[in-house]
Scaffold this active site. Structure first.
Site, PDB file in Angstrom:
ATOM      1  N   HIS A   1       0.843  -1.207   0.000  1.00  0.00           N
ATOM      2  CA  HIS A   1       0.000   0.000   0.000  1.00  0.00           C
ATOM      3  C   HIS A   1       0.875   1.253   0.000  1.00  0.00           C
ATOM      4  O   HIS A   1       0.581   2.218  -0.698  1.00  0.00           O
ATOM      5  CB  HIS A   1      -0.863   0.048   1.274  1.00  0.00           C
ATOM      6  CG  HIS A   1      -1.909  -1.023   1.347  1.00  0.00           C
ATOM      7  ND1 HIS A   1      -1.927  -1.965   2.342  1.00  0.00           N
ATOM      8  CD2 HIS A   1      -2.980  -1.280   0.554  1.00  0.00           C
ATOM      9  CE1 HIS A   1      -2.972  -2.758   2.168  1.00  0.00           C
ATOM     10  NE2 HIS A   1      -3.621  -2.382   1.089  1.00  0.00           N
TER      11      HIS A   1
ATOM     12  N   GLY B   1      -2.323  -2.165  -7.176  1.00  0.00           N
ATOM     13  CA  GLY B   1      -1.146  -3.017  -7.304  1.00  0.00           C
ATOM     14  C   GLY B   1      -1.355  -4.125  -8.327  1.00  0.00           C
ATOM     15  O   GLY B   1      -2.457  -4.663  -8.451  1.00  0.00           O
TER      16      GLY B   1
ATOM     17  N   LYS C   1      -0.265  -6.940  -7.870  1.00  0.00           N
ATOM     18  CA  LYS C   1      -0.477  -8.144  -7.056  1.00  0.00           C
ATOM     19  C   LYS C   1      -1.874  -8.714  -7.330  1.00  0.00           C
ATOM     20  O   LYS C   1      -2.053  -9.910  -7.493  1.00  0.00           O
ATOM     21  CB  LYS C   1      -0.285  -7.768  -5.583  1.00  0.00           C
ATOM     22  CG  LYS C   1      -1.053  -8.573  -4.558  1.00  0.00           C
ATOM     23  CD  LYS C   1      -0.417  -9.901  -4.298  1.00  0.00           C
ATOM     24  CE  LYS C   1      -1.024 -10.670  -3.166  1.00  0.00           C
ATOM     25  NZ  LYS C   1      -2.463 -10.685  -3.070  1.00  0.00           N
TER      26      LYS C   1
ATOM     27  N   GLN D   1      -7.955  -7.870 -10.714  1.00  0.00           N
ATOM     28  CA  GLN D   1      -8.670  -6.668 -10.236  1.00  0.00           C
ATOM     29  C   GLN D   1      -8.282  -5.450 -11.075  1.00  0.00           C
ATOM     30  O   GLN D   1      -9.131  -4.660 -11.497  1.00  0.00           O
ATOM     31  CB  GLN D   1      -8.340  -6.436  -8.762  1.00  0.00           C
ATOM     32  CG  GLN D   1      -8.794  -5.089  -8.227  1.00  0.00           C
ATOM     33  CD  GLN D   1      -8.662  -4.991  -6.729  1.00  0.00           C
ATOM     34  OE1 GLN D   1      -9.479  -5.530  -5.991  1.00  0.00           O
ATOM     35  NE2 GLN D   1      -7.649  -4.296  -6.248  1.00  0.00           N
TER      36      GLN D   1
ATOM     37  N   SER E   1      -2.447  -7.941   3.154  1.00  0.00           N
ATOM     38  CA  SER E   1      -2.975  -7.821   4.527  1.00  0.00           C
ATOM     39  C   SER E   1      -3.285  -9.202   5.083  1.00  0.00           C
ATOM     40  O   SER E   1      -3.226  -9.431   6.290  1.00  0.00           O
ATOM     41  CB  SER E   1      -4.249  -6.977   4.533  1.00  0.00           C
ATOM     42  OG  SER E   1      -3.995  -5.741   3.926  1.00  0.00           O
ATOM     43  N   ARG E   2      -3.631 -10.134   4.193  1.00  0.00           N
ATOM     44  CA  ARG E   2      -4.005 -11.482   4.650  1.00  0.00           C
ATOM     45  C   ARG E   2      -2.797 -12.334   5.052  1.00  0.00           C
ATOM     46  O   ARG E   2      -2.993 -13.436   5.565  1.00  0.00           O
ATOM     47  CB  ARG E   2      -4.817 -12.210   3.570  1.00  0.00           C
ATOM     48  CG  ARG E   2      -6.223 -11.648   3.410  1.00  0.00           C
ATOM     49  CD  ARG E   2      -7.054 -12.541   2.505  1.00  0.00           C
ATOM     50  NE  ARG E   2      -8.465 -12.194   2.521  1.00  0.00           N
ATOM     51  CZ  ARG E   2      -9.079 -11.472   1.583  1.00  0.00           C
ATOM     52  NH1 ARG E   2      -8.396 -11.004   0.565  1.00  0.00           N
ATOM     53  NH2 ARG E   2     -10.371 -11.205   1.675  1.00  0.00           N
TER      54      ARG E   2
HETATM   55  O1  PAF Z   1      -7.516  -4.197  -3.421  1.00  0.00           O
HETATM   56  C1  PAF Z   1      -8.237  -3.868  -2.451  1.00  0.00           C
HETATM   57  O2  PAF Z   1      -7.768  -3.650  -1.326  1.00  0.00           O
HETATM   58  C2  PAF Z   1      -9.732  -3.724  -2.645  1.00  0.00           C
HETATM   59  O3  PAF Z   1     -10.220  -4.690  -3.510  1.00  0.00           O
HETATM   60  C3  PAF Z   1     -10.162  -2.306  -3.102  1.00  0.00           C
HETATM   61  C4  PAF Z   1      -9.606  -1.980  -4.476  1.00  0.00           C
HETATM   62  C5  PAF Z   1      -9.680  -1.286  -2.091  1.00  0.00           C
HETATM   63  C6  PAF Z   1     -11.679  -2.225  -3.172  1.00  0.00           C
HETATM   64  O4  PAF Z   1     -12.280  -2.467  -1.941  1.00  0.00           O
END
Ligand code: PAF
Length: 283
Positions: A37, A147, A149, A153, A186-187
């Protein structure tokens, strides 16, 4: 650094920033921030003159049996980290602020959301696209940072922006890895120390594919995937969900590698699900 919870407050801060001629960068996050992040935040701070970070664990992108309730959260720690990065505005809305109870509109990127991750998480990208579209409408950024990663998405969001003519530049940033190679996520807090080696199996498989492609100039996807799978199969506790080579633009399966392609996969290690990918470039 200002922290606000209401959409009206974000709009007011953006109005003031625009009056001063600022360019707006948005980094959408679900909090529990890590080095990945922070790399997005730094990209925004260096490329834009006003950076907004949103922190919102978005319920609509979690499946019924997924980890929405237990997803790691630590807002105070997140804010401390962001303060050090010259972030201008942090948006930390409640679920009620983001979703009216009678909301019934979703954003669906149809085919791209059904493949790969979509086969295991059928409503995931509908939730992601809906929240990201809402954040774009609230912040109206010039640029938004995501990202690589979460490669699918990124591809899905780029498609949404193109299809819906949303005036934002979507910037993809390289995956940040821990010292051992595990992609920052985060996981990762879910992974027990004793399982660290197993969690790295996917990355090892991906690296083996990359190495074979670079050294042996092997371009046949089927052969490369078999080589990667062999590495992952050495770990009996690791369940491989998929390992594929696809186009970076539209996630279509690739038979023979040309130009830039994505090699991506997902594994399950007891209840922890991990995804990762590498990019191969054929010159
Ligand atoms: O990648 C993430 O953390 C989430 O999918 C996002 C893009 C913040 C949407 O909730």
């Amino acid at each position: 650094m200002k922290v606000v919870k209401k959409i009206t407050e974000v709009r007011e801060e953006i109005r003031k920033a625009r009056c001063k001629g600022k360019s707006i960068g948005l980094v959408p996050t679900m909090g529990f921030l890590h080095s990945g992040h922070l790399s997005l935040v730094r990209e925004s701070v260096s490329g834009c003159t006003f950076t907004v970070v949103s922190i919102f664990v978005n319920p609509t992108q979690f499946g019924k049996s997924e980890d929405y309730g237990t997803y790691p959260r630590d807002i105070q720690r997140d804010l401390m980290m962001l303060k050090k990065e010259r972030v201008d505005l942090v948006f930390t809305p409640s679920v009620e602020e983001m979703y009216r109870q009678d909301a019934e509109t979703y954003v669906i990127v149809d085919k791209l959301s059904r493949v790969l991750e979509g086969r295991f998480r059928p409503s995931h990208f509908r939730g992601v696209c809906t929240i990201v579209c809402k954040l774009f409408n609230i912040v109206m950024p010039d640029r938004a940072y995501f990202g690589w990663k979460d490669a699918q998405q990124l591809v899905v969001i780029k498609k949404m922006v193109e299809d819906l003519n949303i005036p934002v530049e979507v910037v993809g940033c390289p995956t940040v890895r821990e010292k051992d190679g595990l992609a920052a996520s985060s996981r990762n807090v879910y992974i027990k120390d004793k399982d660290k080696e197993k969690a790295l199996s996917l990355y090892k498989g991906l690296k083996k594919i990359e190495e074979t492609f670079l050294k042996k100039k092997l371009k046949d996807s089927g052969a490369l995937i078999r080589i990667g799978k062999k590495v992952i199969e050495k770990y009996p506790d690791v369940k491989l969900q998929y390992l594929k080579i696809v186009s970076m633009d539209n996630l279509a399966p690739i038979k023979r590698i040309e130009g830039k392609v994505l090699v991506l996969g997902a594994i399950k290690l007891s209840s922890v699900r991990l995804i990762d990918n590498v990019i191969l470039t054929c010159r």
